[in-house]
Design a protein around this motif. Structure first.
Motif, mmCIF file in Angstrom:
data_model
loop_
_atom_site.group_PDB
_atom_site.id
_atom_site.type_symbol
_atom_site.label_atom_id
_atom_site.label_comp_id
_atom_site.label_asym_id
_atom_site.label_seq_id
_atom_site.Cartn_x
_atom_site.Cartn_y
_atom_site.Cartn_z
ATOM 1 N N UNK A 44 0.840 -1.206 0.000
ATOM 2 C CA UNK A 44 0.000 0.000 0.000
ATOM 3 C C UNK A 44 0.872 1.252 0.000
ATOM 4 N N UNK A 45 0.480 2.290 -0.693
ATOM 5 C CA UNK A 45 1.233 3.550 -0.602
ATOM 6 C C UNK A 45 1.187 4.093 0.822
ATOM 7 N N UNK A 46 2.203 4.838 1.246
ATOM 8 C CA UNK A 46 2.189 5.418 2.594
ATOM 9 C C UNK A 46 0.943 6.277 2.806
ATOM 10 N N UNK A 47 0.306 6.062 3.933
ATOM 11 C CA UNK A 47 -0.899 6.817 4.261
ATOM 12 C C UNK A 47 -2.140 6.329 3.537
ATOM 13 N N UNK A 91 -12.560 -10.435 0.399
ATOM 14 C CA UNK A 91 -11.555 -9.364 0.336
ATOM 15 C C UNK A 91 -10.787 -9.226 1.647
ATOM 16 N N UNK A 92 -9.568 -8.720 1.541
ATOM 17 C CA UNK A 92 -8.690 -8.492 2.687
ATOM 18 C C UNK A 92 -8.125 -7.074 2.561
ATOM 19 N N UNK A 93 -8.109 -6.346 3.667
ATOM 20 C CA UNK A 93 -7.664 -4.948 3.664
ATOM 21 C C UNK A 93 -6.410 -4.817 4.516
ATOM 22 N N UNK A 94 -5.442 -4.127 3.990
ATOM 23 C CA UNK A 94 -4.245 -3.773 4.761
ATOM 24 C C UNK A 94 -3.967 -2.284 4.547
ATOM 25 N N UNK A 95 -3.202 -1.691 5.455
ATOM 26 C CA UNK A 95 -2.929 -0.248 5.373
ATOM 27 C C UNK A 95 -1.519 0.049 5.844
ATOM 28 N N UNK A 96 -1.012 1.213 5.413
ATOM 29 C CA UNK A 96 0.302 1.702 5.854
ATOM 30 C C UNK A 96 0.165 3.106 6.390
ATOM 31 N N UNK A 97 0.885 3.415 7.468
ATOM 32 C CA UNK A 97 0.829 4.778 8.017
ATOM 33 C C UNK A 97 1.446 5.775 7.049
ATOM 34 N N UNK A 98 1.040 7.022 7.212
ATOM 35 C CA UNK A 98 1.590 8.098 6.404
ATOM 36 C C UNK A 98 2.969 8.512 6.889
ATOM 37 N N UNK A 99 3.618 9.409 6.129
ATOM 38 C CA UNK A 99 4.986 9.832 6.485
ATOM 39 C C UNK A 99 5.100 10.469 7.861
ATOM 40 N N UNK A 100 4.038 11.093 8.352
ATOM 41 C CA UNK A 100 4.115 11.755 9.654
ATOM 42 C C UNK A 100 3.566 10.901 10.780
ATOM 43 N N UNK A 101 3.182 9.670 10.488
ATOM 44 C CA UNK A 101 2.623 8.783 11.506
ATOM 45 C C UNK A 101 3.679 7.791 11.974
ATOM 46 N N UNK A 102 3.379 7.149 13.091
ATOM 47 C CA UNK A 102 4.281 6.128 13.615
ATOM 48 C C UNK A 102 4.362 4.954 12.643
ATOM 49 N N UNK A 103 5.505 4.252 12.606
ATOM 50 C CA UNK A 103 5.662 3.127 11.676
ATOM 51 C C UNK A 103 4.626 2.043 11.919
ATOM 52 N N UNK A 127 14.333 10.809 11.277
ATOM 53 C CA UNK A 127 13.698 11.845 10.473
ATOM 54 C C UNK A 127 12.263 12.072 10.920
ATOM 55 N N UNK A 128 11.551 10.992 11.194
ATOM 56 C CA UNK A 128 10.177 11.106 11.670
ATOM 57 C C UNK A 128 10.134 11.757 13.045
ATOM 58 N N UNK A 129 11.041 11.346 13.940
ATOM 59 C CA UNK A 129 11.056 11.906 15.285
ATOM 60 C C UNK A 129 11.373 13.397 15.257
ATOM 61 N N UNK A 138 9.436 6.216 0.306
ATOM 62 C CA UNK A 138 8.333 5.918 1.202
ATOM 63 C C UNK A 138 8.659 4.794 2.174
ATOM 64 N N UNK A 139 9.366 3.785 1.706
ATOM 65 C CA UNK A 139 9.656 2.676 2.601
ATOM 66 C C UNK A 139 10.673 3.043 3.661
ATOM 67 N N UNK A 140 11.333 4.169 3.509
ATOM 68 C CA UNK A 140 12.254 4.598 4.553
ATOM 69 C C UNK A 140 11.520 4.968 5.826
ATOM 70 N N UNK A 141 10.216 5.180 5.733
ATOM 71 C CA UNK A 141 9.461 5.509 6.928
ATOM 72 C C UNK A 141 9.192 4.291 7.780
#
Length: 1291
Positions: free
Chosen positions: A250-253, A264-276, A585-587, A685-688
């Motif tokens: 999934x794209x970030x956020x 169906x199955x749903x998965x999600x990824x946090x955004x750049x400003x959210x916790x990993x 970077x996030x912190x 994005x995966x660096x987050x």
């Protein structure tokens, strides 16, 4: 359809899953016993474990994440194959695992284990043969034994048999308590004519990110499709191919919906400003352990102790381990991380490094059955019993009470008790509710036929839909209520996860919100920084700790020494030349955002505890993503398969067609386009994510970390195990070198910026932290390869074995300095290993084995004998070979010698770690009073007493009887024979003179500072000239010298019968291998007789010494100012700066003696106190005669105070002499901020003109004004005087 393996591997970083794996029994190789499982042949073969194999895995390999077949097989089926018959339950099990890669990233595996009927005739025949052999052996052994032993042996399989599906056996045993033995006999037997044989098989998906819920659902649906009688819509290869090659990350956020076999199955990824991303349910971890235990466990992880998790359930091990590491944000665990340690990896329990590992135990296994070589710094977590055994002296997490309260509120909002101990089951566990279909429920509601829990569940679902913008419509056709309620439970866990993590993130933001201000950027470029990494301080720890609350210092001082904090700071330094680490970077971005929205930062800093304000915002973002998918992946589709393959056979997982799964087939333009378009964005994005970051996406400039290669730890070959222990040995030696270097650099750094004379050691908090780390290192070193241990401390266990081997245990343990001990007792040297052990054993502190080992280390370090003691301990080679395995560090001779050499370097630094830590113990002190040689006969005429004072108290007055020279002779002879101490060797030159000596025992006085010396006799002959007083600590070997050089008696000198002497610590020099005396600069001591002679001649050298007097006065005041500007724990002895040689009293005495007309007013010796007394008398007389108006003085409080203080000092019952009175006068004046006002009064006194020459400094207005300003600068400090200085004066 012309996709290639190369193209598939090229886009692997964008894929949801990297590998699909099937593990089970290999029918070609047959049954192979799992020797590493630790099971005996007395068990029934049906209860034994056999080696499993990776049957298939797709794709074959990828460039960035090569497939490790042995490691994956071991983690998928940690206890190997498990067999069952139709008489036993065949419950499926789910667990996950994590594999740490060499670059610090992780790959996650999710395993669905089930039982499948064995159709291979060779396997069935082999099992039958094994059972028949076991039955014959068991029957013969039973008939040869007694009935009682027979019954006990028959029950042994019930207590010792255990396979990979432990929980299903537990449930089985729980369901048939009445027929327990019969049920087990049925389970342990096998007859192919009567029984059907089943074997475990595992389906596994390897993903770069911890998509726990999505992977669990996919594998569960895949297995359910096998168990149903009706075939799935598509062959299973289509679904596996889809998740491997066509489902992207999934794209970030954003959230992504893809399709499993049944829905169906749903998965999600946090955004750049959210916790990993972190999907492991923290609520379950908190429920398993309880809130307090969880905070304690996190504290242990932050301080990098060894953490060992213990449970029957593999998934519980992963849940707790991942929960802890997730809560570490923004820091990362830097050491061994193996949440599931199978039996072949149990040698890693010997690892002498911090680790976070988990062990699955059998039913009925006890904690004591674990062989743990070192437990001194081990945090043992018994998950099933909700117990955490933390190491001793574990500090509290900062603001722990407030943190627990905030976490409790979060848990209670989600219906979880903070005390834990209970796992709540979701509503989907109800069979009746789970089978209901949503469409039927909605139809029943429209017809008015719905009520009770069904109606409540449907209303809950519609409320969820309204919150995510769905208008309250639930339109998933054919979806059962159980599936929907399971999704609701997953959503609840996700929201709880993020809120708990935000609370901890807020705490770290509060603690380290200003960390950037203390980062030291000393290098000009990256290469120079990397080359000087070990000799560079990148963080100003002292300044950082100085601005922290006192209650936080114990935790923070130890946390700043951890690898995770060092790595964090290094990342900040290296970010000047390379891209920042993703978590940092996030912190940093979060800190910047908090500063932006925090309008009143001063109020925020002063606020003791601030609750997290972003809980609901973070939870709402996740809720919206999960309830409304942003993207939908390509649907599974029919592949280009050969006719006849992919046929459905109920109950059997089919043999997959390899040619369609080993490579991706680009059959969909949308999938190719999405993969290509996001290939560049994916790197950023995966660096987050803290896990799943590909190697080429890591920052290019990575500095060398002292971590083991994690992938090698999973290799169970003998060569790999030997290499692992070799790396452990090298790591211990390197850590010892770095720790000792750090301790020396810290000391040298303090010495280089030492502001004036004072404390010459690393003191207080920093010293305790560094020495605690050294104790931990020694414990881990002595625990490596240990095979015989007593208690929790490996080092203390070795010491006890050494003590027993020396044959001294039959001699009663006695305090080393006990008074009245015969001279011909035990030939042990003072300060030997056994000698110090016996004192530690007699301490009334109630210490544990770990505490005794640490006390012994502290004592040896303070005596500068740590390296020598350990060298002596290791001389017993026979004992070493008995206690340790061949790979142990202590049996590596070359590394062991280098280790001792590094410890020897610590002898260049003075430590008072034992004296300052163990403050309530009883210490024997020996006092020797040394007179001037020519006048030593006078010692026989006086009755002396002493009172020794230190930073922890005083000894009280101790009387010394006349003619005590015999005590001196005993001390000298014994000390010379042992060669224990330089001071006693020096004293042997004075044996022909009369010397007073005293041995007494009292509570630890700490570092000695002053000594009161007095005499009771008042006759004219009762007088003596004292050279110095020596005080010897019989335990630590420290000797303090108190110079005197003055008379004690009436009618001689200043007539003093009591003197207060200032001491200096003399280096013990007990380490013979050092080759020379090594010590930090000694403190200033009492002014000597030679200095007094110089003072007496100042009147004739006024012109020459005026500049020196000014300089000495400025230097003395400057030392006091610097003293108070140091951190409190690093300050030296204030009494030394006031009354010692070069102190304020002596400097002021020089000032007042400058230009003194000694022959006009006084006779014999010159004493400043005579002038002060007469000046006060002159003031009082002039006041009575009304002559004060003639002078420039004005009658007021300063003048009254001067007269009052001088009269009070003269009225004191103590016979401290004129020098002592002047010393008391100066100390009281500087304490009460009056001294700067008194000097102008003395200068304006009419007596001054008659007493001093014209060029005297006291009559020089410029010099007097300069001195007053200097003294006035000291008024801003609060000066506390020792009791020995002001005793007897009530002011």
């Amino acid at each position: 359809m012309n996709g290639t393996a190369g193209s598939a591997a090229g886009s692997v970083s964008c894929r949801f899953a990297h590998y699909f794996v099937v593990c089970g029994v290999d029918t070609e190789t047959g049954l192979e016993p799992d020797d590493g499982a630790g099971e005996g042949f007395e068990q029934s073969p049906i209860r034994r474990s056999f080696k499993s194999k990776v049957l298939v895995h797709y794709p074959e390999s990828t460039d960035r994440n090569p497939f490790n077949k042995d490691a994956v097989n071991m983690l998928c089926m940690p206890r190997g194959l498990s067999f069952r018959t139709q008489a036993e339950r065949h419950d499926t099990q789910f667990h996950s695992f994590a594999m740490s890669l060499d670059d610090g990233t992780r790959s996650y595996g999710f395993v669905h284990t089930f039982y499948e009927e064995v159709t291979s005739a060779p396997i069935i025949t082999a099992m039958q043969t094994l059972y028949q052999m076991h039955h014959v052996e068991h029957h013969s052994s039973s008939s040869a034994s007694s009935p009682s032993s027979s019954s006990s042996s028959a029950s042994s399989p019930s207590t010792s048999s255990m396979d990979s599906l432990v929980s299903s056996l537990d449930e089985l045993d729980g369901e048939c308590p009445a027929g327990h033995s019969a049920c087990l006999g049925c389970a342990g037997s096998f007859d192919p004519a009567r029984d059907t044989l089943y074997v475990s098989k595992a389906l596994c998906v390897l993903t770069p990110l911890p998509f726990l819920q999505a992977a669990r659902q996919f594998l569960s649906q895949l297995h359910q499709a096998v168990t149903l009688n009706t075939a799935p819509p598509l062959p299973l290869e289509s679904y596996i191919h889809n998740i491997l090659y066509e489902v992207p990350l999934p794209p970030p956020g954003r959230s992504l919906r893809f399709h499993g076999v049944q829905g169906p199955i749903v998965c999600q990824r946090p955004g750049p400003s959210e916790l990993p991303l972190g999907e492991y349910p923290l609520g379950e971890a908190f429920s398993l352990l309880g809130l307090d235990n969880m905070v304690q466990l996190l504290t242990c992880a932050l301080l990098e102790t060894q953490v060992l998790l213990y449970s029957q359930d593999y998934q519980r091990l992963m849940t707790v381990a991942e929960g802890v590491t997730t809560l570490l944000f923004p820091f990362q665990w830097q050491h061994i991380y193996l949440p599931i340690v199978s039996t072949p990896l149990h040698h890693l329990l010997d690892a002498p490094v911090p680790f976070l590992m988990g062990i699955q135990h059998r039913v009925g296994a006890q904690r004591s059955s674990l062989h743990l070589p070192h437990e001194a710094n081990l945090c043992f977590v018994d998950i099933d019993n909700h117990c955490v055994e933390a190491p001793e002296d574990l500090p509290l997490f900062p603001d722990q009470a407030e943190l627990v309260q905030e976490l409790s509120e979060v848990l209670l909002r989600f219906g979880l008790p903070p005390q834990g101990g209970a796992i709540t089951k979701s509503a989907s566990s109800s069979p009746r509710l789970s089978s209901l279909v949503l469409e039927d429920l909605m139809e029943d509601r429209r017809n008015g036929n719905l009520g009770g829990e069904e109606l409540a569940a449907l209303e809950r679902l519609q409320a969820l839909a309204r919150r995510c913008g769905g208008g309250g419509k639930v339109s998933d056709a054919g979806k059962t209520l159980g599936h929907v309620l399971e999704e609701e439970e997953d959503l609840k866990n996700a929201k709880l996860n993020i809120q708990l993590r935000e609370v901890f993130s807020g705490r770290f933001s509060a603690m380290f919100g200003r960390y950037e201000e203390f980062v030291i950027h000393s290098a000009l470029d990256l290469d120079s920084w990397l080359s000087n990494r070990e000799g560079t301080f990148s963080f100003d720890k002292g300044s950082f700790l100085s601005v922290q609350p006192a209650a936080h210092l114990h935790f923070l001082s130890r946390f700043l020494e951890t690898s995770m904090f060092s790595s964090f700071v290094d990342g900040k330094v290296i970010s000047r030349w390379a891209e920042r680490e993703p978590l940092q970077q996030l912190f940093d971005s979060r800190l910047e955002r908090e500063r932006l929205y925090d309008l009143d930062q001063e109020v925020s800093r002063n606020c003791r505890y601030r609750k997290c304000t972003s809980l609901f915002e973070s939870a709402q973002a996740i809720e919206c993503r999960l309830l409304k998918a942003d993207h939908t992946a390509i649907h599974p589709h029919l592949l280009d398969m050969r006719i006849g393959q992919g046929r459905h056979q109920p109950g059997y997982f089919p043999k997959l067609q390899a040619d369609v799964l080993v490579q991706g087939q680009n059959t969909n333009k949308w999938s190719s386009r999405v993969t290509a378009s996001r290939r560049t964005d994916q790197k950023r994005s995966t660096l987050t994510e803290h896990s799943g970051v590909d190697n080429e996406q890591r920052p290019k400039h990575t500095f060398a970390k002292k971590n083991l290669r994690q992938s090698k730890l999973l290799d169970t070959s003998p060569q790999a195990i030997t290499q692992t222990h070799r790396e452990f040995v090298d790591g211990l030696l390197s850590e010892c070198r770095l720790k000792t270097k750090r301790m020396l650099m810290e000391r040298m750094g303090k010495e280089s910026v030492e502001l004036g004379q004072g404390e010459a050691n690393i003191t207080g908090l920093q010293e305790n932290t560094l020495i605690h780390g050294l104790c931990d290192l020694l414990e881990r070193t002595w625990g490596h390869g240990l095979q015989l241990k007593q208690g929790k401390s490996a080092l203390w266990s070795h010491l006890l074995h050494y003590q027993a081997a020396q044959g001294k245990t039959e001699i009663p343990a006695e305090s080393p300095g006990s008074i009245g001990c015969p001279d011909d007792i035990t030939p042990l040297l003072r300060g030997s290993v056994i000698h110090d052990m016996r004192f530690i054993q007699t301490m009334s502190e109630g210490l544990s084995e770990v505490g005794q080992a640490r006390a012994w280390i502290h004592l040896a370090l303070e005596k500068k004998m740590l390296s020598q003691h350990l060298k002596e301990l290791l001389t017993n080679q026979e004992l070493l070979r008995q206690l340790y395995k061949p790979h142990a560090f202590l049996l590596c001779e070359e590394e062991r010698e280098q280790f001792l050499f590094h410890l020897l370097s610590l002898n260049t630094v003075d430590y008072l770690c034992f004296t300052r830590v163990f403050t309530s113990i009883s210490i024997p002190y020996r006092v020797v009073i040394i007179p001037m040689k020519k006048l030593s006969i006078a010692m026989a005429t006086v009755d002396l007493w002493v009172c020794v004072s230190g930073e922890l108290g005083d000894s009280g007055n101790r009387q010394i009887q006349k003619n005590t020279q015999e005590i001196f002779f005993q001390v000298c002879i014994r000390s010379t024979a042992y060669g224990q101490h330089y001071v006693w060797q020096r004293l042997t030159y004075f044996v022909t003179y009369l010397i007073c000596a005293l041995l007494f025992q009292c509570e630890n006085l700490g570092r000695l500072s002053t000594l009161q010396l007095g005499q009771e006799s008042s006759g004219l002959l009762a007088k003596c000239l004292i050279d110095c007083v020596m005080v010897y600590n019989e335990i630590t070997g420290h000797t303090y010298r108190f110079p005197c050089g003055r008379w004690l008696g009436k009618g001689v000198g200043d007539g003093s019968l009591e003197r207060v002497l200032i001491g200096q610590l003399v280096s013990p020099g007990a380490e013979e291998d050092s080759g020379r005396w090594t010590a930090t600069p000694p403190e200033l001591a009492s002014p000597s007789q030679s200095m007094r002679t110089v003072l007496g001649s100042l009147g004739s050298r006024s012109r020459v010494l005026s500049v020196e007097v000014h300089e000495d006065m400025r230097e003395a005041a400057n030392n006091l100012v610097k003293h108070f500007h140091k951190p409190e724990q690093e300050r030296g002895n204030l009494t030394v700066l006031l009354c010692g040689e070069g102190g304020l009293v002596l400097s002021l005495e020089k000032f007042l003696l400058h230009g003194f007309k000694s022959n006009r007013l006084f006779q014999r010796n010159v004493f400043v106190w005579d002038f002060v007394e007469k000046a006060v008398v002159s003031m009082e007389t002039a006041d009575q005669m009304g002559d004060l108006h003639r002078s420039m003085m004005a009658k007021g409080p300063p003048c009254d105070a001067l007269c009052h203080y001088v009269n009070a000092i003269n009225a004191s019952p103590r016979s401290i002499g004129k020098e002592g009175k002047f010393q008391l006068f100066v100390c009281l004046g500087i304490r009460d901020r009056l001294l700067s006002q008194w000097l102008p009064l003395l200068a304006e006194c009419p007596l001054t003109a008659r007493t001093y020459e014209d060029g005297a400094l006291l009559r020089d207005r410029a010099a007097l004004h300069s001195l007053s300003r200097i003294l006035h600068t000291l008024n801003e400090f609060t000066i506390t005087l020792e009791t020995a200085l002001v005793k007897g004066v009530d002011l």
